[in-house]
Design a protein around this motif. Structure first.
Motif, PDB file in Angstrom:
ATOM      1  N   ASP A 569       0.458  -5.291   5.175  1.00  0.00           N
ATOM      2  CA  ASP A 569      -0.547  -6.358   5.313  1.00  0.00           C
ATOM      3  C   ASP A 569      -0.897  -6.974   3.964  1.00  0.00           C
ATOM      4  O   ASP A 569      -1.127  -8.170   3.848  1.00  0.00           O
ATOM      5  N   LEU A 570      -0.962  -6.128   2.939  1.00  0.00           N
ATOM      6  CA  LEU A 570      -1.293  -6.642   1.602  1.00  0.00           C
ATOM      7  C   LEU A 570      -0.168  -7.533   1.076  1.00  0.00           C
ATOM      8  O   LEU A 570      -0.411  -8.610   0.523  1.00  0.00           O
ATOM      9  N   ILE A 571       1.060  -7.074   1.231  1.00  0.00           N
ATOM     10  CA  ILE A 571       2.207  -7.841   0.720  1.00  0.00           C
ATOM     11  C   ILE A 571       2.745  -8.667   1.889  1.00  0.00           C
ATOM     12  O   ILE A 571       3.836  -8.422   2.420  1.00  0.00           O
ATOM     13  N   SER A 572       1.952  -9.637   2.276  1.00  0.00           N
ATOM     14  CA  SER A 572       2.328 -10.424   3.455  1.00  0.00           C
ATOM     15  C   SER A 572       3.224 -11.611   3.085  1.00  0.00           C
ATOM     16  O   SER A 572       3.919 -12.141   3.936  1.00  0.00           O
ATOM     17  N   ALA A 573       3.197 -12.034   1.835  1.00  0.00           N
ATOM     18  CA  ALA A 573       4.116 -13.093   1.397  1.00  0.00           C
ATOM     19  C   ALA A 573       5.471 -12.436   1.136  1.00  0.00           C
ATOM     20  O   ALA A 573       5.576 -11.560   0.279  1.00  0.00           O
TER      21      ALA A 573
END
Ligand code: SF4
Length: 781
Positions: A569-573
């Motif tokens: 979720d944090l590294i969504s890019a």
């Protein structure tokens, strides 16, 4: 971007599309800077001595045999911080020609390394599959096996010893999107501020110097200033070998304006010194004395611009208290040329001459790099270099500016600007500042308090923490500390004790020898991303080739790692374009603002310089003057990075904290680069033509030092320091100053950093690669 087929591409060697640096005669060109046309026209006359002559002709012939390129693409050189724009000619999915981009800041020029980019993706030794060390040997593994093991070991370390037991070590060679993602993943995701990398070894002192002086990192000026300067004060840099298109531009300025003076301050008689009008050779480690002595003359002989200082500068004593003009004068009394001349090894009259020249010519530009940065007093050298510009008002006008040159292609954009160092957060924010942490936690959508409040471990401390078990797992991406760290023997042992993951494009590097897992990476134009070079210029590199075998982009690897660590979720890019959108928008909350640099603009432009706050903003070549969007209305100059809008001068005294020279270790070893090789040679030293043309690792010393030791050219010497010893061949030359040796560090089979001290600057934590005291003895066979 695809350009139309070059109208001159019927010239199979691609000669006509390059800039004509030749002018009308040989005396008008630097033989150190090559367009390919230059090489062909000059080759016979100059003998191509630095290139190994015939070998290079072979490359050109081989390229010619592949026929003309059918498509041309705009890109950027893979290597150094000059960030030269290139045009890549492709045919049948292969890069077969490279030309300097006439429309880029390098004005069509490339050095020999850039001229050989065609072979970069075809070099032998590419990693094509993941590997796991089993029974002491790296063996082929699947991506799933390798990544599962990496995630398992990182989770175990965090579970047992906390987040600070894991670390990331990156470099200024990754794209911005990749370093930004790694920084966010570790600091906001895993909760570890142990994010550091090669730029700590390379330019941390320059970054701290700018930040202390102007309140913001990154230079006020740009390469464009070269076209306006009358004095070039080059100190601790050798651009004739290491930043050749920059030096060619300097020579071009001198050709057009004969009053131009090039000063080179370097203990070695380098190629830059050979071209300079004035060469000053101070004792290694003493040049802070030179800078303050020049300041003494500037202040006491009336060359200072007191109006500028009183309007735009504040001064601080070493204890942090405010200083006034009287305090400055008293401080400088100890640095009168007559008092420091002997320690410096420079005549007092020469110091006076330099000071007058620096202060009184219409525009003085200083350029420096590792000679000032890689020093125990690197920060003081950087702040004092900036101070000379402030004292003389040699700043904020075309040609009048300090400019720190950089070593790696994306160290500025990828590491300094993204805040991918242990004490930083993006765009100049500090880990130690609660408001900065809170701001980034909000931007990154993580709970308050998620970012740890104390800085992580800088490069040296990080490796020491592996030595004593504080750091158990290291993710090492796109850099080669097994060759580039100082006091290398110690840190090799440290790497043996940790779980080390190496992500690299090539097998068998000095670092992968210590790896538990090796992951194959795509390189250069096998992936897409943005590079940010020396002068705040961001440039997009498009993906033009497929990576070999199973190699993946570093971004893909980081995304996979994030998912396995439960941080999807944090590294969504997930793509370079998605990461860029996130990062570009983030910049609008800072004075780095480049939110006007859309992907589309970068695709079309030949680089854009920040600040660039809107999509119709042209970018900013010079900061702190009108044209910079952050300068207040009606101000001629506005140092907006500090609360009082004033730049700072720090009265930091000279202290000799270098590795002590004594009877046991009477000579000084200094290290650096040579023209053909880049950094640790993982790429350039695999290019057969370069490898053939460059000597293997060796020590260079002058005849005056060689003769008493019984050494002649070609003899072998054992060089011993307090840190380690290394045997190697000797070259006797007139380049090193008496009392010093020089060695380049590109040779992976001759690790000169085993001898180099790991003393460092106390503030920037950047190690000193320039002043290791050594003992030299002849090896008798
Ligand atoms: Fe330019 Fe540096 Fe590449 Fe040489 S190595 S072409 S100077 S970017």
């Amino acid at each position: 971007m695809t350009t139309s087929k070059d109208e001159k591409s019927d010239d199979v060697l691609g000669l006509s599309g390059t800039s004509d640096a030749l002018g009308n005669g040989l005396d008008e060109v630097s033989p150190t800077v090559f367009s390919r046309r230059d090489i062909l026209r000059l080759g016979a006359a100059l003998g191509l001595t630095t290139l190994g002559g015939g070998a290079f002709w072979g490359v050109l012939e081989a390229m010619a045999a592949k026929g003309p390129a059918t498509e041309w693409f705009k890109s950027v050189c893979r290597y150094c911080g000059t960030g030269c724009g290139v045009q890549l000619g492709m045919s049948d999915g292969e890069v077969i020609e490279v030309r300097g981009d006439e429309d880029a800041h390098n004005q069509g020029k490339l050095c020999i390394k850039g001229s050989l980019l065609t072979v970069l993706n075809q070099l032998p030794g590419r990693l094509t599959t993941p590997q796991i060390r089993r029974d002491g040997t790296l063996r082929k593994a699947s991506w799933d096996e390798a990544m599962a093991l990496v995630a398992e070991r990182f989770k175990q370390a965090i579970r047992e010893a906390g987040p600070s037991s894991v670390a990331y070590f990156g470099s200024g060679q990754l794209y911005i999107e990749e370093s930004y993602t790694a920084n966010k993943l570790f600091k906001a995701g895993l909760g570890s501020n142990n994010v550091d990398g090669n730029p700590r070894l390379c330019m941390a002192s320059a970054a701290v110097g700018y930040t202390k002086t102007y309140g913001k990192d990154e230079p006020p000026g740009a390469f464009e200033d070269i076209d306006h300067a009358e004095v070039f004060f080059i100190i601790g840099a050798n651009p004739a070998e290491c930043h050749q298109p920059v030096f060619e531009r300097i020579l071009s300025r001198r050709r057009q304006h004969p009053n131009t003076v090039i000063v080179c301050v370097d203990p070695r008689r380098t190629m830059t010194a050979e071209y300079a009008d004035i060469h000053i050779s101070p004792r290694p480690g003493s040049d802070l004395l030179l800078l303050w002595s020049m300041a003494n003359v500037i202040v006491h002989d009336g060359f200072a611009d007191r109006d500028f200082v009183s309007a735009h500068v504040s001064m601080q004593n070493v204890d942090g208290s405010a200083a006034d003009w009287g305090a400055l004068e008293r401080f400088l009394d100890g640095y009168a040329p007559s008092k420091v001349s002997e320690r410096l090894g420079v005549p007092a009259a020469r110091i006076r001459e330099l000071a007058q020249l620096f202060a009184t010519r219409p525009a003085t530009m200083s350029l420096w790099t590792m000679g000032l940065n890689q020093r125990v007093d690197g920060v003081a050298l950087n702040t004092t270099m900036n101070a000379l510009h402030l004292l003389t008002g040699q700043i904020g006008r075309p040609g009048a500016t300090p400019l720190s040159l950089t070593g790696q292609g994306n160290a500025c954009g990828g590491v300094r600007d993204t805040g991918s160092l242990a004490h930083l957060l993006p765009h100049g924010r500090l880990i130690t500042n609660p408001a900065h942490r809170a701001e980034m936690e909000q931007h990154w959508g993580v709970p308050a308090g998620r970012i740890a409040p104390t800085p992580g471990l800088d490069a040296l401390e990080l490796f020491r923490a592996m030595e004593d078990g504080r750091v158990r797992c290291l993710l090492n991406v796109c850099t080669n500390p097994g060759q580039s760290m100082p006091n290398l023997g110690r840190y090799e042992e440290a790497m043996k004790r940790a779980f080390v993951v190496v992500v690299d494009a090539f097998e068998d590097t000095a670092t992968s020898r210590f790896a538990d897992v090796v992951l194959p990476a795509a390189m250069w134009i096998e992936k897409e991303g943005v590079y940010g070079q020396t002068e705040r210029r961001y440039q997009l590199l498009e993906k033009l080739l497929e990576a070999p075998g199973e190699a993946r982009s570093d971004l893909e690897i980081l995304v996979d790692f994030a998912e396995r660590m439960g941080l999807a979720d944090l590294i969504s890019a997930r793509t370079p374009a998605e990461v860029w959108e996130e990062y570009r928008n983030l910049s609008s909350h800072s004075k780095y603002d480049f939110s006007g640099m859309t992907r589309e603009r970068l695709r079309e432009a030949h680089g854009l310089q920040w600040p660039c706050p809107t999509e119709d903003h042209p970018g900013t070549a010079r900061r702190y003057i009108p044209g910079d969007p952050f300068v207040r209305e009606g101000r001629d100059i506005d140092f907006y990075g500090t609360p009082d809008h004033k730049a700072r001068i720090f009265l930091t005294p000279y202290e000799d904290r270098s590795d002590p020279v004594d009877a046991d270790f009477p000579l000084i070893l200094t290290t650096g680069r040579i023209v053909e090789q880049w950094h640790t040679g993982t790429m350039t030293d695999r290019i057969p033509e370069i490898r053939e043309a460059t000597p293997r690792g060796h020590f260079e010393l002058c005849e005056g030092d060689a003769v008493p030791l019984g050494l002649q050219d070609g003899d072998r010497a054992l060089v011993t320091s307090r840190y380690g010893a290394l045997e190697g061949p000797v070259k006797v030359s007139r380049s090193p100053r008496p009392g010093t040796l020089f060695a380049a560090f590109y040779d992976a089979h001759w690790l000169v950093n085993k001898v180099v001290t790991d003393r460092c600057d106390p503030t920037s934590k950047q190690p000193d690669y320039k002043t290791t005291a050594v003992h030299v003895e002849k090896v008798r066979t």
